[in-house]
Write a protein that holds these residues in place. Structure first.
Motif, PDB file in Angstrom:
ATOM      1  N   ILE A  11      -1.641   6.003   6.508  1.00  0.00           N
ATOM      2  CA  ILE A  11      -1.890   5.501   5.146  1.00  0.00           C
ATOM      3  C   ILE A  11      -2.982   4.441   5.161  1.00  0.00           C
ATOM      4  CG2 ILE A  11      -0.905   4.064   3.311  1.00  0.00           C
ATOM      5  CD1 ILE A  11       1.642   5.779   3.591  1.00  0.00           C
ATOM      6  N   ILE A  69       2.520   4.950   8.674  1.00  0.00           N
ATOM      7  CA  ILE A  69       1.916   3.732   8.123  1.00  0.00           C
ATOM      8  C   ILE A  69       0.454   3.631   8.566  1.00  0.00           C
ATOM      9  CG2 ILE A  69       1.984   1.196   8.224  1.00  0.00           C
ATOM     10  CD1 ILE A  69       5.126   1.570   8.514  1.00  0.00           C
ATOM     11  N   GLN A  72       3.178   4.257  -7.575  1.00  0.00           N
ATOM     12  CA  GLN A  72       3.178   4.489  -6.130  1.00  0.00           C
ATOM     13  C   GLN A  72       2.445   5.792  -5.831  1.00  0.00           C
ATOM     14  OE1 GLN A  72       4.210   2.416  -3.869  1.00  0.00           O
ATOM     15  NE2 GLN A  72       5.219   0.977  -5.230  1.00  0.00           N
ATOM     16  N   ASN A 129       1.200   6.380  -2.433  1.00  0.00           N
ATOM     17  CA  ASN A 129       1.399   6.640  -1.003  1.00  0.00           C
ATOM     18  C   ASN A 129       2.891   6.546  -0.691  1.00  0.00           C
ATOM     19  OD1 ASN A 129      -1.400   6.840  -0.348  1.00  0.00           O
ATOM     20  ND2 ASN A 129      -1.525   4.620  -0.480  1.00  0.00           N
ATOM     21  N   ILE A 130       3.488   7.694  -0.357  1.00  0.00           N
ATOM     22  CA  ILE A 130       4.924   7.738  -0.095  1.00  0.00           C
ATOM     23  C   ILE A 130       5.169   8.313   1.295  1.00  0.00           C
ATOM     24  CG2 ILE A 130       7.155   8.690  -0.817  1.00  0.00           C
ATOM     25  CD1 ILE A 130       6.034   8.837  -3.685  1.00  0.00           C
ATOM     26  N   GLU A 171      -6.577   4.562   3.254  1.00  0.00           N
ATOM     27  CA  GLU A 171      -6.975   3.531   2.296  1.00  0.00           C
ATOM     28  C   GLU A 171      -8.323   2.912   2.686  1.00  0.00           C
ATOM     29  OE1 GLU A 171      -5.494   2.384  -0.669  1.00  0.00           O
ATOM     30  OE2 GLU A 171      -4.319   4.205  -0.443  1.00  0.00           O
ATOM     31  N   CYS A 190       1.600  12.729  -5.164  1.00  0.00           N
ATOM     32  CA  CYS A 190       0.764  11.768  -4.438  1.00  0.00           C
ATOM     33  C   CYS A 190      -0.693  12.218  -4.404  1.00  0.00           C
ATOM     34  CB  CYS A 190       1.288  11.569  -3.023  1.00  0.00           C
ATOM     35  SG  CYS A 190       2.879  10.724  -2.975  1.00  0.00           S
ATOM     36  N   GLY A 204      -3.374   9.654  -3.551  1.00  0.00           N
ATOM     37  CA  GLY A 204      -2.688   9.080  -2.395  1.00  0.00           C
ATOM     38  C   GLY A 204      -2.255  10.151  -1.413  1.00  0.00           C
ATOM     39  N   LYS A 252       0.799  -1.234   0.000  1.00  0.00           N
ATOM     40  CA  LYS A 252       0.000   0.000   0.000  1.00  0.00           C
ATOM     41  C   LYS A 252       0.830   1.282   0.000  1.00  0.00           C
ATOM     42  CE  LYS A 252      -4.240  -1.771   0.710  1.00  0.00           C
ATOM     43  NZ  LYS A 252      -5.254  -1.698  -0.296  1.00  0.00           N
ATOM     44  N   TYR A 253       2.127   1.171   0.243  1.00  0.00           N
ATOM     45  CA  TYR A 253       2.949   2.378   0.350  1.00  0.00           C
ATOM     46  C   TYR A 253       4.422   2.060   0.075  1.00  0.00           C
ATOM     47  CZ  TYR A 253       4.426   0.540   4.866  1.00  0.00           C
ATOM     48  OH  TYR A 253       4.938  -0.250   5.854  1.00  0.00           O
TER      49      TYR A 253
END
Length: 125
Positions: free
Chosen positions: A111, A108, A41, A43-44, A115, A69, A74, A10-11
């Protein structure tokens, strides 16, 4: 530019292993962020815990990551900011624009909650 990349489903977690985020580092950082984004990508997490100094070009690269993003649906999250870098972001009034958390675990969690929220909105339609 020295950095480490940790890819997940996811990231992607990017740990910048530089003490300065300045005009010597930012062109490559921007290129890496653009490349990650074009690879899908969205989600960073950018871990800046090693960075002790940033200037306007460094802030510019952070805004590039944020825009990429956001446009991909994201989130771009900064973690591990030292006081000097956090102060520069605040003075520049970018703390209202950028997502900033204290550590990578918090990033994390953010994110995954984003999501889940997106998935719930899709199901509601």
């Amino acid at each position: 530019m020295k950095f480490a990349v940790d890819k997940h489903e996811k990231y992607i977690l990017v740990k910048l292993n530089e003490s300065k985020l300045n005009s010597l580092v930012t062109p490559q950082l921007k290129s890496e962020l653009i490349l990650m984004n074009t690879e899908g990508q969205r989600n960073i997490i950018l871990d800046l815990s090693q960075v002790k100094f940033a200037d306007s070009s460094g802030l510019s690269s952070l805004l590039v990551g944020h825009r990429l993003c956001k446009n991909a649906g994201g989130v771009f999250i900064l973690s591990g900011l030292c006081d000097a870098v956090a102060r520069l972001i605040t003075i520049s009034q970018l703390d209202n624009v950028l997502s900033i958390v204290s550590g990578t675990e918090e990033a994390i969690d953010l994110i995954f909650s984003e999501e889940i929220e997106k998935d719930l909105k899709k199901e509601a339609k």
